[in-house]
Design a protein around this motif. Structure first.
Motif, PDB file in Angstrom:
ATOM      1  N   CYS A 114       0.831  -1.208   0.000  1.00  0.00           N
ATOM      2  CA  CYS A 114       0.000   0.000   0.000  1.00  0.00           C
ATOM      3  C   CYS A 114       0.868   1.261   0.000  1.00  0.00           C
ATOM      4  CB  CYS A 114      -0.942   0.005   1.198  1.00  0.00           C
ATOM      5  SG  CYS A 114      -2.222  -1.255   1.095  1.00  0.00           S
ATOM      6  N   GLU A 115       1.940   1.241   0.770  1.00  0.00           N
ATOM      7  CA  GLU A 115       2.850   2.389   0.815  1.00  0.00           C
ATOM      8  C   GLU A 115       3.519   2.584  -0.544  1.00  0.00           C
ATOM      9  OE1 GLU A 115       4.995   5.674   2.233  1.00  0.00           O
ATOM     10  OE2 GLU A 115       3.171   4.684   2.928  1.00  0.00           O
ATOM     11  N   ARG A 116       3.937   1.486  -1.158  1.00  0.00           N
ATOM     12  CA  ARG A 116       4.550   1.565  -2.487  1.00  0.00           C
ATOM     13  C   ARG A 116       3.561   2.146  -3.486  1.00  0.00           C
ATOM     14  NH1 ARG A 116       6.411  -3.464  -6.262  1.00  0.00           N
ATOM     15  NH2 ARG A 116       7.515  -2.250  -7.800  1.00  0.00           N
TER      16      ARG A 116
ATOM     17  N   ARG B 154       1.079   4.131  -2.826  1.00  0.00           N
ATOM     18  CA  ARG B 154       0.914   5.558  -2.516  1.00  0.00           C
ATOM     19  C   ARG B 154       2.064   6.361  -3.106  1.00  0.00           C
ATOM     20  NH1 ARG B 154       2.648   9.279   0.619  1.00  0.00           N
ATOM     21  NH2 ARG B 154       4.085   7.990   1.800  1.00  0.00           N
TER      22      ARG B 154
END
Length: 147
Positions: free
Chosen positions: A35-37, A39
């Motif tokens: 999810c961070e990637r 984003r």
């Protein structure tokens, strides 16, 4: 002898349980990292891009053709940012949500080969989300092969 086997079996069960807990924790961390990637990849937008940034895709089969065309167009215009299949697939993944995001998780968790093969990834999406191709689409696929 039997007592020693029982002790060994118990130790193995305890170790198995600990490994299962650790595996679940690692899977949760992987989901957070994905999810961070995603984003971070969404921030790759170029301000002067003539093609609008693609909309998110949550799994509606009727929207899949539009999603593929939008993402292909965006990547074509910004080809310097999408120099290989892995970057293209990562970009598509960054735009997935809902059912589509759930669909891709097993591929990520198993580090599937399709994460590095744009055409295979899109074909899997088409198959899963019900994009029927007929003879007319075969002509379009030739153009898609290049990207």
């Amino acid at each position: 002898m039997v007592e020693q086997l029982l002790i060994l079996l118990y130790a193995l069960l305890v170790r198995h349980r600990a490994l299962c807990i650790q595996n679940n924790q690692l899977l949760k961390q992987l989901r957070i990292l994905v999810c961070e990637r995603a984003r971070l990849l969404r921030q790759v937008r170029l301000p002067s891009c003539p093609v609008p940034y693609p909309s998110r895709f949550s799994g509606e089969s009727g929207r899949l053709p539009e999603f593929v065309v939008q993402t292909m167009s965006y990547m074509l215009v910004n080809e310097e940012h999408f120099c290989n299949d892995a970057m293209k697939v990562a970009f598509l993944i960054s735009l997935l949500s809902g059912e589509a995001e759930e669909w891709v998780m097993p591929y990520i968790e198993s580090n599937s080969y399709i994460l590095g093969d744009y055409r295979a990834f899109v074909n899997e999406m088409k198959q899963y989300f019900g994009w029927d191709t007929d003879d007319e689409d075969d002509d379009d696929d030739d153009e898609e092969d290049d990207y």
